[in-house]
Write a protein that holds these residues in place. Structure first.
Motif, PDB file in Angstrom:
ATOM      1  N   THR A   1      64.895  54.958  30.541  1.00 57.30           N
ATOM      2  CA  THR A   1      64.598  54.192  31.673  1.00 57.30           C
ATOM      3  C   THR A   1      64.640  55.308  32.528  1.00 57.30           C
ATOM      4  O   THR A   1      65.480  56.239  32.887  1.00 57.30           O
ATOM      5  N   VAL A   2      63.441  55.201  33.427  1.00 56.92           N
ATOM      6  CA  VAL A   2      63.418  56.108  34.696  1.00 56.92           C
ATOM      7  C   VAL A   2      63.700  54.926  35.832  1.00 56.92           C
ATOM      8  O   VAL A   2      63.112  54.059  35.946  1.00 56.92           O
ATOM      9  N   PHE A   3      64.671  55.765  36.824  1.00 57.25           N
ATOM     10  CA  PHE A   3      64.940  55.090  37.968  1.00 57.25           C
ATOM     11  C   PHE A   3      64.413  55.794  39.230  1.00 57.25           C
ATOM     12  O   PHE A   3      64.676  57.070  39.235  1.00 57.25           O
ATOM     13  N   ASP A   4      64.378  55.056  40.270  1.00 58.15           N
ATOM     14  CA  ASP A   4      63.695  55.477  41.442  1.00 58.15           C
ATOM     15  C   ASP A   4      64.895  55.121  42.485  1.00 58.15           C
ATOM     16  O   ASP A   4      64.768  53.802  42.811  1.00 58.15           O
ATOM     17  N   GLY A   5      65.964  55.711  42.598  1.00 56.85           N
ATOM     18  CA  GLY A   5      66.989  55.178  43.345  1.00 56.85           C
ATOM     19  C   GLY A   5      67.594  54.176  42.395  1.00 56.85           C
ATOM     20  O   GLY A   5      67.887  54.693  41.300  1.00 56.85           O
ATOM     21  N   GLY A   6      67.794  52.998  43.046  1.00 51.28           N
ATOM     22  CA  GLY A   6      68.501  52.041  42.267  1.00 51.28           C
ATOM     23  C   GLY A   6      67.481  51.134  41.389  1.00 51.28           C
ATOM     24  O   GLY A   6      67.860  50.193  40.815  1.00 51.28           O
ATOM     25  N   GLU A   7      66.144  51.499  41.670  1.00 50.82           N
ATOM     26  CA  GLU A   7      65.176  50.554  41.011  1.00 50.82           C
ATOM     27  C   GLU A   7      64.780  51.214  39.568  1.00 50.82           C
ATOM     28  O   GLU A   7      64.339  52.422  39.640  1.00 50.82           O
ATOM     29  N   GLU A   8      64.777  50.522  38.774  1.00 53.54           N
ATOM     30  CA  GLU A   8      63.974  50.821  37.340  1.00 53.54           C
ATOM     31  C   GLU A   8      62.451  50.520  37.264  1.00 53.54           C
ATOM     32  O   GLU A   8      61.958  49.649  37.923  1.00 53.54           O
ATOM     33  N   VAL A   9      61.942  51.802  37.132  1.00 50.99           N
ATOM     34  CA  VAL A   9      60.376  51.888  37.274  1.00 50.99           C
ATOM     35  C   VAL A   9      59.557  52.361  35.999  1.00 50.99           C
ATOM     36  O   VAL A   9      58.512  52.000  35.883  1.00 50.99           O
ATOM     37  N   ARG A  10      60.225  52.479  34.841  1.00 51.95           N
ATOM     38  CA  ARG A  10      59.786  52.938  33.883  1.00 51.95           C
ATOM     39  C   ARG A  10      60.741  52.656  32.516  1.00 51.95           C
ATOM     40  O   ARG A  10      61.973  53.345  32.679  1.00 51.95           O
ATOM     41  N   SER A  11      60.427  52.061  31.508  1.00 54.70           N
ATOM     42  CA  SER A  11      61.233  52.325  30.473  1.00 54.70           C
ATOM     43  C   SER A  11      60.499  52.169  28.965  1.00 54.70           C
ATOM     44  O   SER A  11      59.111  51.870  29.142  1.00 54.70           O
TER      45      SER A  11
ATOM     46  N   GLY B   1      63.038  69.520  37.913  1.00 52.32           N
ATOM     47  CA  GLY B   1      64.400  69.241  38.582  1.00 52.32           C
ATOM     48  C   GLY B   1      65.046  67.951  38.367  1.00 52.32           C
ATOM     49  O   GLY B   1      66.321  67.550  38.657  1.00 52.32           O
ATOM     50  N   THR B   2      64.250  67.119  37.959  1.00 57.94           N
ATOM     51  CA  THR B   2      64.548  65.550  37.726  1.00 57.94           C
ATOM     52  C   THR B   2      65.956  65.655  36.789  1.00 57.94           C
ATOM     53  O   THR B   2      65.884  66.088  35.801  1.00 57.94           O
ATOM     54  N   PRO B   3      66.950  64.928  37.331  1.00 60.08           N
ATOM     55  CA  PRO B   3      67.994  64.795  36.342  1.00 60.08           C
ATOM     56  C   PRO B   3      67.930  63.999  35.007  1.00 60.08           C
ATOM     57  O   PRO B   3      67.085  62.850  35.236  1.00 60.08           O
ATOM     58  N   VAL B   4      68.690  64.455  33.944  1.00 59.00           N
ATOM     59  CA  VAL B   4      68.410  63.468  32.681  1.00 59.00           C
ATOM     60  C   VAL B   4      69.723  63.438  32.346  1.00 59.00           C
ATOM     61  O   VAL B   4      70.394  64.279  31.962  1.00 59.00           O
ATOM     62  N   GLU B   5      70.178  62.245  32.141  1.00 57.32           N
ATOM     63  CA  GLU B   5      71.377  61.958  31.453  1.00 57.32           C
ATOM     64  C   GLU B   5      71.020  61.252  30.230  1.00 57.32           C
ATOM     65  O   GLU B   5      70.621  60.150  29.885  1.00 57.32           O
ATOM     66  N   ILE B   6      71.646  62.008  29.155  1.00 60.97           N
ATOM     67  CA  ILE B   6      71.668  61.470  27.759  1.00 60.97           C
ATOM     68  C   ILE B   6      72.992  60.766  27.417  1.00 60.97           C
ATOM     69  O   ILE B   6      74.157  61.297  27.471  1.00 60.97           O
TER      70      ILE B   6
ATOM     71  N   THR C   1      64.908  64.716  44.917  1.00 55.96           N
ATOM     72  CA  THR C   1      64.031  63.632  44.247  1.00 55.96           C
ATOM     73  C   THR C   1      65.124  62.274  44.240  1.00 55.96           C
ATOM     74  O   THR C   1      66.236  62.800  43.904  1.00 55.96           O
ATOM     75  N   ASP C   2      64.572  61.129  44.350  1.00 57.87           N
ATOM     76  CA  ASP C   2      65.275  59.760  43.798  1.00 57.87           C
ATOM     77  C   ASP C   2      65.089  59.392  42.308  1.00 57.87           C
ATOM     78  O   ASP C   2      65.682  58.594  42.060  1.00 57.87           O
ATOM     79  N   PHE C   3      64.195  60.186  41.645  1.00 59.13           N
ATOM     80  CA  PHE C   3      64.140  59.883  40.316  1.00 59.13           C
ATOM     81  C   PHE C   3      65.360  60.319  39.422  1.00 59.13           C
ATOM     82  O   PHE C   3      65.912  61.491  39.693  1.00 59.13           O
ATOM     83  N   ARG C   4      65.714  59.520  38.294  1.00 58.60           N
ATOM     84  CA  ARG C   4      66.378  60.212  37.294  1.00 58.60           C
ATOM     85  C   ARG C   4      66.082  59.415  36.147  1.00 58.60           C
ATOM     86  O   ARG C   4      65.728  58.400  35.881  1.00 58.60           O
ATOM     87  N   LEU C   5      66.250  60.284  35.059  1.00 63.19           N
ATOM     88  CA  LEU C   5      65.795  59.723  33.659  1.00 63.19           C
ATOM     89  C   LEU C   5      67.427  59.422  32.706  1.00 63.19           C
ATOM     90  O   LEU C   5      67.890  60.290  32.856  1.00 63.19           O
ATOM     91  N   GLU C   6      67.342  58.410  32.512  1.00 62.25           N
ATOM     92  CA  GLU C   6      68.519  57.945  31.582  1.00 62.25           C
ATOM     93  C   GLU C   6      67.822  57.638  30.233  1.00 62.25           C
ATOM     94  O   GLU C   6      67.017  56.866  29.979  1.00 62.25           O
ATOM     95  N   VAL C   7      68.770  58.246  29.238  1.00 65.31           N
ATOM     96  CA  VAL C   7      68.289  58.391  27.935  1.00 65.31           C
ATOM     97  C   VAL C   7      69.358  57.506  27.083  1.00 65.31           C
ATOM     98  O   VAL C   7      70.734  58.125  27.157  1.00 65.31           O
ATOM     99  N   ASP C   8      69.225  56.411  26.226  1.00 61.65           N
ATOM    100  CA  ASP C   8      70.082  55.737  25.338  1.00 61.65           C
ATOM    101  C   ASP C   8      69.800  55.945  23.961  1.00 61.65           C
ATOM    102  O   ASP C   8      68.816  55.077  23.514  1.00 61.65           O
ATOM    103  N   PRO C   9      70.591  56.975  23.286  1.00 61.33           N
ATOM    104  CA  PRO C   9      69.876  57.357  22.076  1.00 61.33           C
ATOM    105  C   PRO C   9      70.377  56.007  20.883  1.00 61.33           C
ATOM    106  O   PRO C   9      69.657  55.981  19.962  1.00 61.33           O
ATOM    107  N   GLU C  10      71.552  55.557  21.237  1.00 64.00           N
ATOM    108  CA  GLU C  10      71.800  54.291  20.417  1.00 64.00           C
ATOM    109  C   GLU C  10      70.819  53.112  20.448  1.00 64.00           C
ATOM    110  O   GLU C  10      70.737  52.538  19.378  1.00 64.00           O
ATOM    111  N   ALA C  11      70.444  52.989  21.484  1.00 62.85           N
ATOM    112  CA  ALA C  11      69.523  51.742  21.735  1.00 62.85           C
ATOM    113  C   ALA C  11      67.903  52.281  21.561  1.00 62.85           C
ATOM    114  O   ALA C  11      67.152  51.525  21.527  1.00 62.85           O
ATOM    115  N   PHE C  12      67.873  53.561  21.505  1.00 61.22           N
ATOM    116  CA  PHE C  12      66.383  54.170  21.126  1.00 61.22           C
ATOM    117  C   PHE C  12      65.552  53.915  22.378  1.00 61.22           C
ATOM    118  O   PHE C  12      64.225  53.381  22.355  1.00 61.22           O
ATOM    119  N   THR C  13      65.976  53.942  23.719  1.00 64.09           N
ATOM    120  CA  THR C  13      65.083  53.778  24.827  1.00 64.09           C
ATOM    121  C   THR C  13      65.658  54.735  25.817  1.00 64.09           C
ATOM    122  O   THR C  13      66.673  55.347  25.855  1.00 64.09           O
TER     123      THR C  13
END
Lengths: 260, 83
Positions: free
Chosen positions: A150-160, A253-258, A136-148
């Motif tokens: 972001t989902v990336f598809d490769g290098g492209e931000e597709v949802r936040s 299996g989508t990676p999630v980075e907190i 999968t090219d998707f990955r989820l990035e979670v920023d607890p400090e900013a309370f946001t």
């Protein structure tokens, strides 16, 4: 009294005389009646959470490999090529989902994978022959400090969108995780919202919760006003619209980075 | 004569501009008489059945979207995550 041009025996002559002015009238009508359709107004942009325009791919946005167990169980080894089994995990898991792992290293016959066990970040080795590999090219990035999030598809931000994170006594632990299963609660208006993705990580302050092992998740909510706050027992809460989009687009299996 | 011609042209042009219909164009069908709307007599059962049908269609379409995307179908289960 004027005699009409086309009356009586002069009808044909009169008709000819009328031809030019009639033609002129027809041309004038055509010129004035035709109206070009107004140009379509450009589509207005959608909400803040709509898919954004493509950006230049970020460096290092590699495809993540997902290893799904093909048998009823899988042996986990502490070392590549090791002979001693460190752990055996059943498939499907406790929720009935096919057991899957996020691959950290692919060494051909052996794969180092992230494990859904304590402590968070545990890895082990599995035989490639015991799993089926997908990507999968998707990955989820979670920023607890900013309370946001972001989902990336490769290098492209597709949802936040906005998130709720753990309270101070039950914080959301930073780290690298992955989606282990997708659940649809029987009550979409309940605390977990419309959907819930289980994570491979666990709370570092709660050994158990609601009869479970203190497993972390990304799930919807019935209290969207609470997003943007430290409100949970460790889970990442998102809006029901966002979790529904994730359920429709992100695989197990989508990676999630907190971050943290 | 010139005046007659000018008046004729002007009249035709004006009629064309303002959409005048010749008297012989009687084949334009008259608009149908608007019928009185039927009184809302659907029962609560019929309304709920219709609504359930729409919900079922939405669910079916949602399942199709999941399958087309190649993502896993969700398991209907109550979570016990930390919440």
């Amino acid at each position: 009294m004027y005699r009409l041009a086309f009356a009586g025996s002069d009808a044909r002559t009169g008709a000819r005389r009328l031809l030019a002015p009639l033609a002129a009238a027809a041309v004038l009508t055509a010129l004035t009646a035709c109206q070009s359709a107004p140009a379509d107004a450009p589509d207005e942009g959608g909400g803040a959470n709509e898919e954004s325009a493509a950006e230049a791919p970020a460096e290092g946005a590699a495809t993540a490999e997902i290893a799904t167990v093909v048998g009823d169980e899988i042996e986990i080894f502490a070392e590549e090529g090791g002979e001693e089994v460190a752990e055996t995990l059943a498939s499907p898991n406790d929720f009935g989902a096919d057991r899957a792992f996020l691959v950290e290293q692919n060494r051909g016959e052996w794969l180092e994978v992230l494990l859904p066990v304590r402590p968070n970040g545990s890895t082990g080795w599995v035989r490639s022959a015991d799993v089926e590999l997908t990507g999968t090219d998707f990955r989820l990035e979670v920023d607890p400090e900013a309370f946001t999030f972001t989902v990336f598809d490769g290098g492209e931000e597709v949802r936040s969108g906005p998130i709720g994170t753990g309270e101070s006594e039950t914080p959301t632990p930073p780290g690298r995780y992955y989606f282990t299963e997708l659940l649809q609660p029987s009550d979409p208006d309940g605390d977990y919202g419309a959907y819930a993705f289980g994570l491979s990580g666990h709370s570092e302050t709660l050994e158990t919760f609601a009869g479970g092992p203190g497993q972390l998740a990304v799930h919807g909510t019935n209290d969207p006003d609470a997003l943007g706050q430290r409100i949970s027992h460790g889970c990442i809460r998102v809006s029901n619209d966002d979790i529904t989009w994730m359920a429709e687009n992100l695989p197990i299996g989508t990676p999630v980075e907190i971050l943290g | 004569m010139n005046l007659k011609k000018l008046l004729l042209v002007a009249g035709l042009s004006a009629s064309a501009l303002f959409g005048a219909v010749p008297a012989y164009a009687s084949d334009v069908p008259a608009p149908p008489v608007a019928e009185e709307p039927a009184p809302a007599e659907s029962s609560d059962a019929e309304a709920s059945a219709t609504e359930q049908g729409l919900i079922d269609q939405d669910l079916a379409r949602h399942q199709e979207l999941l399958e087309e995307a190649g993502v896993t179908n969700p398991l209907v289960a109550d979570p016990n995550y930390t919440g």
